[in-house]
Write a protein that holds these residues in place. Structure first.
Motif: not given
Length: 188
Positions: A89-110
């Motif tokens: 499941v972890e490998e499949l999650l890595d395969y299908v995941s769309k790269p994102a770093n949501p913390l950058n936006g949150l910490l910038r108030g977005r």
């Protein structure tokens, strides 16, 4: 070798040749192009790649459509259909995941907006909570009043898990069928 066999002068144009990717199929021990795609994209389980490859052929899913098709099946679908274990499941999650770093936006108030899967019909906008999957890989559920109203798509699982595990005080809202996450403001 495949090329030598297929271009041998004794073969007539009507004689069937070897499949161009025969060597890759022999090397990886699978019988579909889709399985080869998985094995060359980070999936290490030949059993899993073989099962998914055959299911994709049956569903007429090309290798180019494989990532989106698998993501739509969700984690619980992988466990049910392919008997995927935690590591798979972890490998499949890595395969299908769309790269994102949501913390950058949150910490910038977005706000961070994530499209949801399986939103219940007639579900209105408003505050929601998320159910952490724990140690067992399962679909992250979106809840309201203790009832599941949607699910986090597998392609966004890692991004949402990063937000949940960050320790930040977050507020989650459903808006137009999407999860909108912001930093919670103390006293507001």
């Amino acid at each position: 070798m495949v090329n030598l066999v297929n271009t041998h002068p004794l073969l007539t144009p009507a004689t069937p040749g070897l499949f161009a990717h025969t060597a890759r199929h022999i090397r990886h021990g699978v019988d579909t192009e889709q399985a080869i795609t998985l094995l060359t994209s980070g999936i290490t389980s030949r059993r899993l790649a073989h099962q998914i490859g055959r299911a994709a052929v049956y569903a007429r899913i090309s290798s180019g459509e494989l990532r989106a098709w698998l993501a739509d099946q969700q984690i619980d679908g992988w466990i049910t259909a392919y008997k995927a274990n935690t590591y798979e499941v972890e490998e499949l999650l890595d395969y299908v995941s769309k790269p994102a770093n949501p913390l950058n936006g949150l910490l910038r108030g977005r706000p961070v907006t994530i499209p949801l899967a399986r939103v219940g019909p007639g579900t209105g906008d408003g505050p929601v909570t998320l159910t952490h999957p724990g140690k067992k890989q399962t679909t992250i559920r979106v809840n309201r009043d203790g009832n599941q109203i949607a699910a986090i798509p597998a392609a966004r699982h890692h991004a949402v898990l990063t937000m949940i595990d960050s320790g930040l005080d977050l507020a989650h809202h459903l808006e137009a069928g999407q999860l909108v996450t912001t930093l919670a403001m103390a006293g507001l």
